[in-house]
Every structure is written in C-alpha cells, then in structure tokens.
Design an enzyme around this catalytic site. Structure first.
Site, mmCIF file in Angstrom:
data_model
loop_
_atom_site.group_PDB
_atom_site.id
_atom_site.type_symbol
_atom_site.label_atom_id
_atom_site.label_comp_id
_atom_site.label_asym_id
_atom_site.label_seq_id
_atom_site.Cartn_x
_atom_site.Cartn_y
_atom_site.Cartn_z
ATOM 1 N N GLU A 126 0.820 -1.208 0.000
ATOM 2 C CA GLU A 126 0.000 0.000 0.000
ATOM 3 C C GLU A 126 0.856 1.261 0.000
ATOM 4 O O GLU A 126 1.941 1.285 0.573
ATOM 5 C CB GLU A 126 -0.867 0.039 1.264
ATOM 6 C CG GLU A 126 -1.835 -1.101 1.353
ATOM 7 C CD GLU A 126 -2.607 -1.133 2.661
ATOM 8 O OE1 GLU A 126 -3.764 -1.538 2.638
ATOM 9 O OE2 GLU A 126 -2.038 -0.724 3.701
ATOM 10 N N ASP A 183 -7.779 -4.618 10.872
ATOM 11 C CA ASP A 183 -7.271 -3.475 10.120
ATOM 12 C C ASP A 183 -7.212 -3.695 8.621
ATOM 13 O O ASP A 183 -6.562 -2.949 7.906
ATOM 14 C CB ASP A 183 -5.901 -3.061 10.649
ATOM 15 C CG ASP A 183 -4.875 -4.169 10.494
ATOM 16 O OD1 ASP A 183 -5.265 -5.285 10.080
ATOM 17 O OD2 ASP A 183 -3.707 -3.936 10.786
#
Lengths: 347, 347
Positions: free
Chosen positions: B64, B235
């Site tokens: 990411e 998460d």
C-alpha cells in the site's frame, strides 16, 4: 547486533551511480535495453495492475505516485512537476522509484529516477516511432530544446536510425545548449530559428515544451502528409501543445486511454474520439501506420508500466557491479515478532 | 562535477539510525512527541488532503501507498502486509516513508518506517485512550503479544499512566517474549493463560493479533461496563477481532470513516452505523467518554496523517544530530534544463 541482515538491505542507485551505470554500458545501449523492456512489458499488458496515477495538486505543482504490478514485481515512481522550479534553479521534474517483491512485500530496489525518467521517456518515444514513423525516416524536428531534448534525439538515433535533427526553441539559448550537447555524436544537427524551418524535410516531429498551458507549439499548416508526430509536452490537464486541427487529421496512438484522455493532447477532443492503444500495435493486433500519407501521432503522457520496465532494466544492469549501495531500510529482527527486542538490544 | 549540490541530497534515516535516535531521546519521549504531533495534526484535520490508501493486493498480501499533504509538506508511506511472512522469518509489515516540500516537490526526508510505524501506532492508541479511557485507569489487558505489543504497553504507560499490564497470547512463547522485553521497565507485568484472565481488573483492553481472518479474540462476556477497548488488529478487509455483540454495546471512535468502514471492526456493521471521528473529540467538538458505564472502542486501522505526524517528528528530531545520512537521490544540474550535460560531464 547492529549489523543488519541481508534481508533488511535494499540496493540504492544514486544519481552518481546512475550516471556511472549509463556510461559503463553506453547511453545507446541503455536506451535500447529500456525500450526492449517496455516493449516486452507492453506485450504482456493484461498481466499488469493498471491504476491511474495518484496526484496531490497544489497551486504551484503536483506530486504523483505511479504504482503498478505484474504479480511478481511491484513498482512505483514518485514524481513531481513544478514548472516554476526552473526559474529558481531547480528541476521541473524530479523522481525516484522502487521495486518490491510481491510475494514478501520487501523492496528490492530504490533508484533515482530523474535521469531514468528522461531515459525511459526517450526510449518510449523511439519505440513508438519504430512502429509508427514512415519507413526510412532520417530527419527529426525537435521542437522544445529543454532537459528532455537531447535524450529524445539520442534515442531516435539509436532505435529508429535518425541521422539528422533540426532544433528549435523559443529560447535560442536552449537550442544552443542542445546543439552543443549533441556535438560529437553521430547526429547531424541543424539549429533553426522558427518551427517552420525546423519541420522542413522532417519525417518525424517531436514536440517537448514545458509551459503549463494550452499552447500551440505546432500549427496545422506545418504538418505535412505522412509525418509522425511525437507529442511529449502535452502531459497534464490544461497543458497541450498541438492545434486541434492536427488531432483531427491524425491517427492517434496512446499508452493507457483513461490516463491520456485526462492528461494528453486528446483532452481537447470528445471523450469517445477514437484512439489506438500502442500495446495492440506492438502485439500486431492493430495496424500502426497504414499508408504513406497517414499522419500518425503518439500522444505521450508517460505511464507507470514504462517506469516499471526502466526500473527492472536497472535491477538487472546493476547485478555484479559497484553502481549501488545497500541501504539499511527494513527492520529485520532475528525473531520477526521481536521488533522491540531488536530495538532494546541496540541500546 | 560529481559532487552533488545540497539540493540534490535527501536525509535518510536507516533502521540503525532510527534505533539510535530513539535511544538518544528515550522511547517514552519519542512516543510522547509523536502522540503530540498526531494530536496537533488531528486538530487541523481540514488542512489535510485525505485519500484512501492505494492498495495492490495479491494472494499472499498487500502493498500500500498512503499519501497525504497539509499544503506545505507532502508525505507518503510504503507499507506491506504479508501474514505468511512470519513463518518465513520475515516481518509481516515493513515500511518506509517520505516527506517532500509541496512548494518545490523536492523530497526532504526518507526514513525507515517499520520501527516508526510501531511507534506511531502505539502513540495513536495511547492518545485515543487519553481521551476515552476511564479516568484513573491503571491496568491494561494486552491480548496478542506480537511485534506491536511492547510498544503499546510502553505508550500506555508513558501517555496514559498505565502501571499494570496483563499479557495473553494463544502462543505462550509470544507472551514470554513480551514479558521478558518489559522486564526492567516500570510496568508491573502479569502473564495470563486465557483472555478471561487477562481482562480481569483491566480498565483498558488492547487487542492486537495478526491472523488475516474474522477471528473472535474477544467475546462479549469478557467486556464489562466502563471498559475502553483499543482494537488494533482488525485493520483490513476480512480481518477482525471482536464479536459483533461488543460493537453494538460500544461507542465507536474512528480515525477516518471511509477507510475504517472498509478495514476496521465496523466492516461487520451496517454502512451507516454511527461512529465518532476522533479529531472531533480531540477538538472538543464531540464528547468522548460520557459516563462511567460506557464502553468506548477505538477501532484503529492506521491513517496516513499519523504517518505524516511521525515523519515530521523525525524530521525535527534529526536536526543537529548524526542520525541520518544524505542520499544523492535527486539529479540537480547547474542549469536545470541541462540534465544531459550533467550526464555527459560525469563521463
């Protein structure tokens, strides 16, 4: 305890080492290798994750992240674009990039990409022209003689067999600089004082200017039948170089339509104006140049896969050389769950 | 000619230098400074560009990019998440980050962020608890004793005045490691063999486990009235830790709703389930804890602004120290238009 393990180290290619690497291999060779890598990667177009770049705009410029992945390697480039920088003695565009192993997520290469972007942009232009320019083209008009211009000339010489370049810039000092830099190469260089003069006898016209505006670097009357136009400088919203009449006469070739429609010359056209994807030309699925009279236009904006191709060329090229240093960029405790213990023991 | 100018150099903080910097300042001090920076940045929430992270998923993990900007500084973090890495002796999460000057687009800091992410995650948790946990809380249950656990314990001690921690992990070796690492600190450490044991007498429950699945680390019967839950491990999509019944009893506090609804515990709830944005609590615009009986839940996923805050803390902390090296990462020719000339002269 403070010696990082091999896994924690990421090879880094600095600007100095990039320059050494280019000279050790020769600029022509590097341009050819990057063009080959781009062509190979465009031939496996469907293997890539394709995301439009992620841009953060301000009043004076833009900072962008350009990620992509082929499922084995992940790459991204950081690149800024600040036209006002030149006046402050800074580069308009600076960049760096990274490759990572998709399987582990660990980075495997960090590299400067200001120089490398110049190389890949030139390699991409010449690769497109190899497929699109009229056969036997010998002469290129180079309009806009800034930081990218010499790389364009060198790439067209190395990859397309161009022997003559005709330089023009609204700033004569830029033309003088470009001509001086190309002295001593095999290229015959002619400096011109008008765009009209520059395009005389040219089978290929490259436009590469930097002003962030809708400029008209090239008007319709300057573009004869059969010419290939390599339009580099129209590469962000509100920044174009060609008169719209040229676009209507030309067959338009692009990298990745969703990005080019926003950033390229074709932002001036209807959203459904027909364009041809270059990867289909490379793959032989679509005709590139169909006739001697056709005007072909590569509406170049620069796509993430090209940076990926350039970075993997560098990853291969540095193997067995000293043209990188290892950066201790990743924490790698002996026990992966013991990050705190690693910190503690470093006391 | 090969000596790069100052503008071309980017300070780089390696893992080794990050560890030295933390020890030179003290871990408590660094956690407090990062928490302060996060609080300051959350107080000017509207100044930031907020983009959901840009993720590249594969079968085994995710890579990411998390960018943000306050209009003066631009920052981004590269971070991977590969749960299977631990079994291969690699970190589940590695990260690095960058700050750049928005005005020029030039990077001003490159830093390791594997350690720094551990610090900022712990600082963020403790900062949220400072506003949400019952007054006078002394005891925290720490469920999940992996790489993040000691940092959580230390941050809650430094920032929230926690004096007792009760450790539990399904793997007793992880608990032993965590307890050993915390020996010699001021914390009273109790190792537990069940989650039920761990939560006994705790006013704060932190869950921080790593498996990528919808797990039930905490069941409803273990959560008494008045407790603050700090849920770290839920998460990413498909990765949660809490039984949904807990969520329905709790007041839920989040960083940035568009991201938390996809990645947090609340992915199990309806899209319009009410949540409270923490920046509004910090600013006093919304009540945090309203009663002694209320269950407060920080559904932590980690947001780009927290990384930005951590990076700017490091940028300040390295000034005048030796805890960085300068990387020749940006090409900076004397004449910005003469990139080719710079390359040529380096021959």
């Amino acid at each position: 305890m403070l010696t990082p393990s091999k896994k924690a180290l990421v090879p880094f290619v600095s600007v100095e080492n990039m320059m050494k690497l280019v000279h050790a291999n020769g600029l022509d060779n590097m341009l050819i290798r990057i063009a080959d890598a781009i062509e190979q990667d465009f031939l496996r177009w469907d293997a890539f994750d394709k995301t439009p770049r992620v841009a953060s705009h301000s009043d004076v410029g833009v900072i962008e992240l350009m990620p992509t992945s082929d499922g084995e390697l992940y790459g991204f480039k950081y690149v800024n674009g600040h036209p006002k920088n030149t006046a402050e003695g800074l580069q308009t565009v600076t960049a760096f990039g990274l490759l990572a192993d998709v399987n582990s997520g660990y980075p495997v290469l960090l590299s400067e990409m200001t120089l490398l972007t110049a190389l890949r942009t030139a390699a991409m232009s010449a690769l497109a022209a190899k497929h699109l320019a009229p056969k036997g083209a010998t002469t290129m008009a180079m309009i806009g003689n800034g930081a990218q211009s010499e790389f364009q000339c060198r790439a067209f010489a190395a990859i397309c067999g161009i022997t003559h370049v005709r330089l023009f810039d609204t700033d004569p000092a830029a033309t003088t600089k470009c001509a001086a830099n190309l002295a001593g190469t095999n290229l015959h260089v002619t400096t011109c004082t008008t765009a009209e003069d520059a395009v005389t006898g040219a089978q290929i016209i490259t436009t590469c200017t930097a002003d962030k505006q809708n400029a008209t670097v090239l008007t319709d009357n300057l573009v004869g039948a059969g010419v290939h136009i390599n339009a580099i400088g129209g590469d962000c919203p509100g920044k174009t170089e060609l008169h719209a009449d040229i676009l209507h006469r030309a067959s338009i070739f692009v990298e990745y339509p969703p990005q080019t429609r926003v950033e390229g010359e074709i932002q001036a056209l209807a959203d459904d104006h027909p364009v041809i994807e270059l990867h289909n030309v490379f793959a032989g699925k679509t005709t590139g140049r169909a006739s001697d009279k056709q005007i072909t236009l590569f509406d170049s904006v620069g796509f993430a896969i090209e940076d990926f191709s350039a970075l993997r060329t560098i990853l291969t090229a540095i193997k067995g050389t000293d043209f990188f240093i290892n950066l201790d960029m990743l924490a790698d405790p002996d026990d992966p769950r013991d990050l705190y213990g690693m910190l503690n023991r470093a006391k």
